[in-house]
Scaffold this active site. Structure first.
Site, short mmCIF file in Angstrom:
data_model
loop_
_atom_site.label_atom_id
_atom_site.label_comp_id
_atom_site.label_asym_id
_atom_site.label_seq_id
_atom_site.Cartn_x
_atom_site.Cartn_y
_atom_site.Cartn_z
CG ASP A 101 -1.83 1.13 1.33
OD1 ASP A 101 -1.52 2.19 0.70
OD2 ASP A 101 -2.88 1.02 1.99
CE LYS A 155 -2.90 12.12 -20.75
NZ LYS A 155 -3.87 11.09 -21.11
CG HIS A 247 -1.87 12.84 -26.22
ND1 HIS A 247 -0.76 12.47 -25.50
CD2 HIS A 247 -2.87 12.04 -25.78
CE1 HIS A 247 -1.09 11.48 -24.67
NE2 HIS A 247 -2.37 11.20 -24.82
C1 BG6 Z 1 -4.60 8.59 -23.72
C2 BG6 Z 1 -5.92 9.11 -23.25
O1 BG6 Z 1 -3.56 9.40 -23.23
O2 BG6 Z 1 -4.56 8.57 -25.14
C3 BG6 Z 1 -7.04 8.24 -23.79
O3 BG6 Z 1 -5.95 9.10 -21.84
C4 BG6 Z 1 -6.94 8.14 -25.31
O4 BG6 Z 1 -8.31 8.77 -23.43
C5 BG6 Z 1 -5.54 7.72 -25.73
O5 BG6 Z 1 -7.89 7.17 -25.74
C6 BG6 Z 1 -5.37 7.80 -27.22
O6 BG6 Z 1 -4.15 7.23 -27.60
P1 BG6 Z 1 -3.94 6.56 -29.03
O7 BG6 Z 1 -2.53 6.11 -28.99
O8 BG6 Z 1 -4.94 5.43 -29.14
O9 BG6 Z 1 -4.21 7.62 -30.05
#
Ligand code: BG6
Length: 495
Positions: A101, A155, A247
């Site tokens: 934990d 994240k 992203h």
């Molecule tokens: C993640 C998000 O960082 O990226 C998700 O938390 C999302 O919600 C994902 O679905 C998308 O990643 P990829 O690589 O499938 O475009």
């Protein structure tokens, strides 16, 4: 002559052994991404000899239970083409598990017993950031952080600037910045790195990569998936925190940065940072004019009926969380002055696609038949699901007169290269092991991104109206197209 081993120079079987500890080892990320990627590293002989992968979690599990978890939950996420029964078995032999934990100091005794003095340690925090502080304190309290121990952070790294700073303060107390690896898995995508190859490996684009030759840039990250089982987490985050803050802004920074002097981690990250710091702050009025929020309602994706966001598990019936964002961002720099960057992301959209569109300027004067509508050149860089680059050019139609039409020069990278491409997590995990920081987000980048995002979230909070509904399986709310029309633009699928 004996050689000194540097922490950043290994990756082969004769290198220093590695203890990779995954906090949240029994979780979803571990099953879907981390263990499958580590298997691929193992399969290709890229893990140092003597690597052990130690899952950590609150489950009352032993090694066998963790191995069972890997077999049942992680193995299905390995691409079947690369699954080799014997190699999977030797991979399983590397696994171990510690019940712990994170907030209980006494529990760290069991972890201390497993860790080897001679091994390089990597702690991977695949758990809620609320536990980072206690975990770091407890690791330090048990003397488990050596001078070269590395930390990987997943994240969400905060919900706003203040919480992001608080997380960095805690971790930087124990881990210097050059031992802190903040993951944004988009940076691990081969296709995202190819943006840099395209920009800086070709001389023809660079002189045009600016105002007034580029009129606008569109970045779309559309997903067909909904929030799935992550409702509780997602409802606190929303598309802005989940996708744009990290992203999409990382994509903006790679697309817009000045050419770095070298490909080393600080040269690249210094340039990305300048882009993030140049994002023009938005007033509440800018936010009202330049952003559209949406939330999906029930609909159909590829012929299959799907629930609306408010019916998903763990979502309060009156939630105002956005699952879609379209917006205009601007960079206050000479290169990009007044060039709009249109950003769009959403869940439960019509197609899964990640695409960048560079719209070049119209020719200043047309000499052709009035019937020839000259379309400005466009470069469409598709990053997902397939990787391609299309450059639209105007050409003459055969026959009398001078009628022009657009045709595309198309480059399909998937068919050009048949070699296997490493998944983002595989690439990033190897980079952590090899001590390469270029594809990880630096503290100042993270803070610059939050600095821009915070006032937008605040302005949304102050607005009376919430996100606009859109039917699952569409390209988002009608307001998104209307917003582009007001800008004199169209989204790429409408053009
Ligand atoms: C993640 C998000 O960082 O990226 C998700 O938390 C999302 O919600 C994902 O679905 C998308 O990643 P990829 O690589 O499938 O475009």
């Amino acid at each position: 002559m004996p050689t000194t081993r540097s922490a950043s120079s290994f990756g082969t079987a004769d290198a220093r052994p590695l203890d990779l500890v995954i906090f949240g080892g029994a979780g979803d990320l571990s099953a879907r991404k981390l263990l499958p990627s580590l298997y691929m590293c193992h399969r290709d002989g890229n893990l140092p000899g003597g690597t052990r992968i130690i899952g950590v979690g609150r489950h009352a599990w032993d090694r066998e239970a963790f191995v069972g978890f890997a077999d049942e939950k992680a193995k299905p996420f390995v691409d079947a083409r690369y699954l080799d029964a014997a190699k999977w078995q030797t991979f399983l032999e590397r696994l171990d598990f510690v019940r712990l934990d994170a907030s209980q100091p006494a529990d760290y005794e069991a972890l201390a017993e497993k860790l080897r003095d001679e091994a390089l340690r990597i702690y991977y925090m695949a758990m809620p950031p609320g536990l980072f502080a206690a975990t770091c304190d407890n690791l330090a309290g048990h003397g488990l952080i050596a001078d070269d121990t590395r930390l990987v952070l997943e994240k969400p790294l905060g919900v706003d600037l203040a919480s992001a700073i608080a997380i960095s303060e805690v971790v930087n107390r124990y881990f210097t910045e050059d031992r802190t690896y903040r993951i944004d898995h988009y940076l691990g995508k081969e296709t995202v790195q190819n943006l840099m190859a395209l920009r800086f490996g070709n001389s023809i684009f660079e002189p045009l990569w600016r105002t007034p030759f580029v009129c606008s840039v569109q970045i779309t990250v559309a997903e067909t998936v909904g929030v799935g089982s992550r409702g509780g987490f997602y409802d606190e985050a929303g598309a802005m925190r989940d996708m744009i803050q990290n992203h999409l802004l990382q994509l903006v920074s790679i697309l817009a940065m000045e050419p770095p002097a070298a490909l080393n981690s600080d040269a690249v990250r210094d340039e990305k940072l300048k882009v993030l710091r140049s994002l023009r702050p938005m007033s509440p009025e800018d936010v009202r004019r330049n952003t559209v929020r949406g939330q999906y309602t029930a609909g159909a994706i590829a012929g299959e009926l799907v629930r609306g966001y408010l019916q998903e598990d763990g979502i309060p019936p009156d939630s105002r969380t956005e699952t879609f964002v379209a917006m205009r961002a601007e960079l206050g720099t000479w290169r990009w002055n007044k060039v709009p960057f249109y950003l769009r992301t959403g869940k439960r959209m019509q197609e899964r696609v990640t695409e960048v569109v560079i719209n070049f300027a119209q020719v200043p004067h047309s000499i052709f038949d009035p019937g020839s509508t000259l379309q400005p050149n466009r470069m469409v860089i598709r990053l997902q699901p397939e990787e391609s680059v299309r450059l639209t050019l105007m050409v003459k139609q055969p026959g009398e007169g001078m009628k022009l039409k657009p045709l595309s020069l198309a480059l399909n990278l998937d068919s050009a290269f048949t070699t296997r491409r490493a998944e983002a997590y595989e690439r990033l995990l190897l980079d952590v092991i090899r001590g390469r920081l270029a594809l990880f987000v630096r503290r100042d980048e993270l803070q610059a991104a939050w600095t821009w995002v915070d006032p937008i979230l605040e302005a949304w909070r102050q607005q009376d109206e919430g996100p606009r509904p859109y039917t699952a399986g569409t390209w988002g709310p009608a307001a998104s197209s209307a917003f582009m029309a007001r800008e004199g633009m169209q989204w790429s699928e409408e053009a």
